[in-house]
Design an enzyme around this catalytic site. Structure first.
Site, mmCIF file in Angstrom:
data_model
loop_
_atom_site.group_PDB
_atom_site.id
_atom_site.type_symbol
_atom_site.label_atom_id
_atom_site.label_comp_id
_atom_site.label_asym_id
_atom_site.label_seq_id
_atom_site.Cartn_x
_atom_site.Cartn_y
_atom_site.Cartn_z
ATOM 1 N N ASN A 165 4.707 -3.558 7.852
ATOM 2 C CA ASN A 165 4.600 -3.866 6.275
ATOM 3 C C ASN A 165 4.833 -2.424 5.610
ATOM 4 O O ASN A 165 3.908 -1.604 5.406
ATOM 5 C CB ASN A 165 3.375 -4.317 5.992
ATOM 6 N N TRP A 166 6.096 -2.409 5.266
ATOM 7 C CA TRP A 166 6.184 -1.209 4.373
ATOM 8 C C TRP A 166 5.642 -0.934 3.013
ATOM 9 O O TRP A 166 5.840 0.090 2.180
ATOM 10 C CB TRP A 166 7.868 -0.716 4.203
ATOM 11 N N LYS A 167 5.205 -2.165 2.700
ATOM 12 C CA LYS A 167 4.585 -2.222 1.125
ATOM 13 C C LYS A 167 5.686 -1.656 0.198
ATOM 14 O O LYS A 167 7.001 -1.841 0.125
ATOM 15 C CB LYS A 167 3.156 -1.467 0.824
ATOM 16 N N HIS A 224 -0.829 -11.726 2.364
ATOM 17 C CA HIS A 224 -1.557 -10.177 2.618
ATOM 18 C C HIS A 224 -2.656 -9.959 1.810
ATOM 19 O O HIS A 224 -2.693 -10.467 0.695
ATOM 20 C CB HIS A 224 -0.531 -9.166 2.292
ATOM 21 N N GLU A 277 -3.340 -7.705 -0.212
ATOM 22 C CA GLU A 277 -3.128 -6.877 -1.570
ATOM 23 C C GLU A 277 -2.672 -8.004 -2.462
ATOM 24 O O GLU A 277 -3.051 -8.069 -3.578
ATOM 25 C CB GLU A 277 -2.154 -5.819 -0.952
ATOM 26 N N GLU A 329 -6.349 -9.598 9.600
ATOM 27 C CA GLU A 329 -6.549 -8.145 9.050
ATOM 28 C C GLU A 329 -7.708 -8.112 8.162
ATOM 29 O O GLU A 329 -7.945 -8.418 7.129
ATOM 30 C CB GLU A 329 -5.247 -7.892 8.021
ATOM 31 N N GLY A 347 -5.715 0.320 5.490
ATOM 32 C CA GLY A 347 -5.287 1.649 4.809
ATOM 33 C C GLY A 347 -6.537 2.518 4.645
ATOM 34 O O GLY A 347 -6.572 3.368 4.179
ATOM 35 N N SER A 361 -5.492 -0.347 10.021
ATOM 36 C CA SER A 361 -5.311 1.073 10.649
ATOM 37 C C SER A 361 -4.915 1.170 12.138
ATOM 38 O O SER A 361 -5.620 1.944 12.701
ATOM 39 C CB SER A 361 -6.670 1.770 10.252
ATOM 40 N N GLY A 391 0.802 -0.971 8.775
ATOM 41 C CA GLY A 391 0.995 -0.299 7.343
ATOM 42 C C GLY A 391 1.298 0.881 7.638
ATOM 43 O O GLY A 391 2.440 1.209 7.919
ATOM 44 N N GLY A 392 0.502 1.770 7.147
ATOM 45 C CA GLY A 392 0.943 3.133 7.056
ATOM 46 C C GLY A 392 1.603 3.667 8.273
ATOM 47 O O GLY A 392 2.806 4.490 8.118
#
Ligand code: PEP
Length: 250
Positions: free
Chosen positions: A10-12, A95, A97, A167, A173, A213, A234-235
């Site tokens: 997920n590149w956000k 998600h 977010e 999640e 994150g 993470s 993510g990251g």
């Protein structure tokens, strides 16, 4: 049991067009030595370019979100039909977010899931408890109500188009990961919850991803758990080397 291993990035809201193309070039140079299906989810404006750049590759492209309506006066939004029209087969919904910053409720997500499935999109459905819920011992209750409210109206057949992504919000994150044991415990609970509302076959066929993470250093241990079928990353999905180390943890 016919469930797949999946690792999805997920590149956000990261990477402009040139950066998207550069990262895809890097990703295409990596070898997938395991059996995981690989998906990347760039931001919506770069989805078409990603699809074009990945023609002939086994890496798939997913959207990070979509609107529940077919079309109309919803300024700034993207529809399921638009995603299909550029060749997408998968959309991430729910998600944390989106839930936190855009106030997406379970009820709204149920509508989005319906629209996505009507268009033949596969849904990676995200859910998970907040830190407060876990501290209060409410994590199982929260997760089971998120699933029931957004997904349990579906028929067993429709579940073949659903991928679950557990999640825990406190692990997204933050650098803090659920322990492999905590992930396994929740994934097993999720599968039992699906058995209770559907049947053994539906539950054993659904892919359940862990997200929060995940990094090259912890992926192997998390993925070694029997009910963890992959990861939503993510990251660490923003660096081709890290992402493929995670992909190759299977
Ligand atoms: C995510 O946003 O889905 C996620 C898991 O992020 P991170 O890997 O950075 O915790």
């Amino acid at each position: 049991m016919s469930r797949k291993h999946i690792v999805a990035g997920n590149w956000k809201m990261n990477n402009n067009l040139a950066e998207t193309q550069a990262l895809i070039t890097d990703l295409k140079s990596k070898e997938n030595t395991g059996d995981a299906e690989v998906i990347i989810a760039p931001t919506s404006i770069n989805l078409h370019a990603a699809v074009e750049a990945l023609k002939g590759s086994t890496i798939q492209v997913a959207a990070q979100n979509m609107h529940q309506a077919e079309s109309g006066a919803y300024t700034g939004e993207v529809s399921a039909g638009m995603l299909k029209s550029i060749g997408l087969e998968t959309v991430i919904l729910g998600h944390s977010e989106r839930r936190a910053y855009f106030h997406e409720s379970d009820e709204l997500l149920a509508q989005k899931v319906n629209t996505a499935l009507q268009h033949g999109l596969r849904v990676i459905f995200c859910f998970g408890e907040e830190l407060e819920d876990r501290k209060n011992g409410k994590h199982f209750e929260v997760v089971s109500s998120q699933l029931k409210n957004a997904l349990f109206h579906l028929s067993a057949t429709q579940w073949s188009q659903i991928v679950l992504a557990y999640e825990p919000v406190w692990a997204i994150g933050t650098g803090e990961t659920a322990s492999p044991e905590q992930a396994q415990e929740m994934h097993a609970f999720i599968r039992t919850t699906v058995v209770d509302s559907y049947d053994e076959t539906t539950a054993s066929n659904v892919t359940i991803l862990y997200g929060g993470s995940v990094k090259p250093a912890n992926a192997k241990e998390i993925f070694s758990k029997p009910d963890v079928d992959g990861g939503l990353i993510g990251g660490a999905s923003l660096k081709a080397t890290d992402f493929f180390e995670i992909v190759n943890a299977f």
